[in-house]
Design a protein around this motif. Structure first.
Motif, PDB file in Angstrom:
ATOM      1  N   TYR A  56      43.410  37.973  42.347  1.00  0.00           N
ATOM      2  CA  TYR A  56      42.156  37.446  41.746  1.00  0.00           C
ATOM      3  C   TYR A  56      41.801  37.150  40.272  1.00  0.00           C
ATOM      4  O   TYR A  56      41.423  36.317  39.954  1.00  0.00           O
ATOM      5  CB  TYR A  56      40.742  38.051  42.565  1.00  0.00           C
ATOM      6  CG  TYR A  56      39.443  37.729  42.088  1.00  0.00           C
ATOM      7  CD1 TYR A  56      39.058  36.419  41.947  1.00  0.00           C
ATOM      8  CD2 TYR A  56      38.396  38.600  41.637  1.00  0.00           C
ATOM      9  CE1 TYR A  56      37.911  36.051  41.657  1.00  0.00           C
ATOM     10  CE2 TYR A  56      37.071  38.153  41.548  1.00  0.00           C
ATOM     11  CZ  TYR A  56      36.910  36.988  41.510  1.00  0.00           C
ATOM     12  OH  TYR A  56      35.667  36.621  41.184  1.00  0.00           O
ATOM     13  N   GLU A  57      42.144  38.420  39.598  1.00  0.00           N
ATOM     14  CA  GLU A  57      41.841  38.417  38.006  1.00  0.00           C
ATOM     15  C   GLU A  57      43.183  37.619  37.464  1.00  0.00           C
ATOM     16  O   GLU A  57      42.726  37.207  36.440  1.00  0.00           O
ATOM     17  CB  GLU A  57      42.010  39.810  37.866  1.00  0.00           C
ATOM     18  CG  GLU A  57      40.852  40.645  38.378  1.00  0.00           C
ATOM     19  CD  GLU A  57      40.894  42.108  37.929  1.00  0.00           C
ATOM     20  OE1 GLU A  57      42.043  42.594  37.437  1.00  0.00           O
ATOM     21  OE2 GLU A  57      39.910  42.867  38.505  1.00  0.00           O
ATOM     22  N   LYS A 102      31.658  38.978  38.126  1.00  0.00           N
ATOM     23  CA  LYS A 102      33.204  38.698  38.453  1.00  0.00           C
ATOM     24  C   LYS A 102      33.315  37.168  38.500  1.00  0.00           C
ATOM     25  O   LYS A 102      34.394  36.610  38.199  1.00  0.00           O
ATOM     26  CB  LYS A 102      33.534  39.382  39.889  1.00  0.00           C
ATOM     27  CG  LYS A 102      33.354  40.685  39.854  1.00  0.00           C
ATOM     28  CD  LYS A 102      33.976  41.260  41.453  1.00  0.00           C
ATOM     29  CE  LYS A 102      34.261  42.798  41.307  1.00  0.00           C
ATOM     30  NZ  LYS A 102      34.256  43.069  42.623  1.00  0.00           N
ATOM     31  N   ARG A 157      33.676  35.671  35.080  1.00  0.00           N
ATOM     32  CA  ARG A 157      35.078  36.117  34.691  1.00  0.00           C
ATOM     33  C   ARG A 157      36.347  35.434  35.272  1.00  0.00           C
ATOM     34  O   ARG A 157      37.063  34.850  34.507  1.00  0.00           O
ATOM     35  CB  ARG A 157      35.362  37.522  34.666  1.00  0.00           C
ATOM     36  CG  ARG A 157      36.231  38.362  33.740  1.00  0.00           C
ATOM     37  CD  ARG A 157      35.925  39.799  33.579  1.00  0.00           C
ATOM     38  NE  ARG A 157      34.765  40.290  33.005  1.00  0.00           N
ATOM     39  CZ  ARG A 157      34.412  41.357  33.367  1.00  0.00           C
ATOM     40  NH1 ARG A 157      34.695  42.066  34.458  1.00  0.00           N
ATOM     41  NH2 ARG A 157      33.059  41.819  32.954  1.00  0.00           N
ATOM     42  N   HIS A 158      36.170  35.409  36.648  1.00  0.00           N
ATOM     43  CA  HIS A 158      37.161  34.819  37.348  1.00  0.00           C
ATOM     44  C   HIS A 158      37.121  33.549  38.302  1.00  0.00           C
ATOM     45  O   HIS A 158      38.152  33.349  38.830  1.00  0.00           O
ATOM     46  CB  HIS A 158      37.855  36.049  38.180  1.00  0.00           C
ATOM     47  CG  HIS A 158      37.917  37.311  37.225  1.00  0.00           C
ATOM     48  ND1 HIS A 158      39.291  37.455  36.307  1.00  0.00           N
ATOM     49  CD2 HIS A 158      37.630  38.429  37.098  1.00  0.00           C
ATOM     50  CE1 HIS A 158      38.966  38.601  35.664  1.00  0.00           C
ATOM     51  NE2 HIS A 158      38.313  39.393  36.209  1.00  0.00           N
ATOM     52  N   THR A 195      39.208  30.072  43.885  1.00  0.00           N
ATOM     53  CA  THR A 195      40.612  30.049  43.017  1.00  0.00           C
ATOM     54  C   THR A 195      41.666  30.135  43.751  1.00  0.00           C
ATOM     55  O   THR A 195      42.934  29.413  43.229  1.00  0.00           O
ATOM     56  CB  THR A 195      40.371  31.391  41.889  1.00  0.00           C
ATOM     57  OG1 THR A 195      40.104  32.553  42.724  1.00  0.00           O
ATOM     58  CG2 THR A 195      39.225  31.194  41.152  1.00  0.00           C
ATOM     59  N   ASN A 235      31.882  30.136  35.516  1.00  0.00           N
ATOM     60  CA  ASN A 235      33.324  30.535  35.186  1.00  0.00           C
ATOM     61  C   ASN A 235      33.576  29.828  33.857  1.00  0.00           C
ATOM     62  O   ASN A 235      34.253  30.661  33.017  1.00  0.00           O
ATOM     63  CB  ASN A 235      34.420  30.501  36.226  1.00  0.00           C
ATOM     64  CG  ASN A 235      35.848  30.831  35.654  1.00  0.00           C
ATOM     65  OD1 ASN A 235      36.670  30.155  35.573  1.00  0.00           O
ATOM     66  ND2 ASN A 235      35.772  32.130  35.307  1.00  0.00           N
TER      67      ASN A 235
END
Length: 197
Positions: A19-20, A95, A98-99, A105, A164
């Motif tokens: 994920y990150e 989150k 950020r991602h 994704t 995002n």
């Protein structure tokens, strides 16, 4: 650590790192380092990154089913339950800014890679789609339930993508309020019934 516990830790770490950082940019070494195990111990549990990806997708499917079950149990009316879905944009806003969306994704990355697991990852979206469709059916909108479910999924994905890109929490809050208003309009179009199902 037992063998099963070590495997679970590996999958949870891989889930977070995929994920990150993205699936392609996450290495065995990254995951082993996050779990603090040797590469030899790592390979005992997973021989390939694709095996880890399969386990991560299964974990996400299980977590999604659990979340949907909680919304089902916690909401007396379909609109209350659908609000639970919309509200994840607020609950996970940090989150997401950020991602992005973890489901979106991953699906996008696997599609770009033309990865064989793309279809398996999209099953997570199918869980949301089917669940939302049932909620709209129970709201009295059976004829257009699937279209409404897809519309809400698409809108939430758009919000996550732009959140995002712009890192704008106010944008998320405004969009969520508009989705709540849209949902209220769908209830009104169904005759305003609030019978629990």
């Amino acid at each position: 650590m037992s063998s099963k516990t070590t495997r679970e830790h590996i999958v949870e770490a891989a889930d977070r790192l995929f994920y990150e950082q993205g699936y392609e940019h996450t290495s065995f070494a990254d995951i082993a380092g996050a779990v603090k195990i040797s590469r030899g111990n790592f390979y005992y549990h997973f021989r390939t990154k694709d095996e880890i990806l399969d386990a991560v997708i299964e974990l996400r499917l299980a977590n999604t089913r659990s979340m949907l079950d909680q919304w089902e149990a916690g909401g007396a009316h379909p609109t209350d339950r659908i609000r639970g879905f919309i509200n994840i944009l607020i609950q996970n806003r940090t989150k997401i800014m950020r991602h992005g969306c973890p489901v979106g994704t991953l699906c996008n990355e696997l599609a770009k890679l033309d990865h064989v697991a793309q279809g398996a990852a999209s099953r997570i979206f199918n869980l949301f789609r089917d669940w939302l469709c049932r909620q709209f059916e129970q709201l009295g909108r059976a004829a257009e339930a699937d279209a409404l479910a897809l519309h809400l999924l698409a809108r939430s994905q758009g919000v996550a993508s732009l959140a995002n890109a712009f890192r704008d929490e106010d944008f998320i809050r405004r969009e969520v309020e508009q989705m709540y208003d849209w949902l209220d309009a769908q209830q009104s179009a169904s005759g305003g019934h609030r019978n629990s199902v």
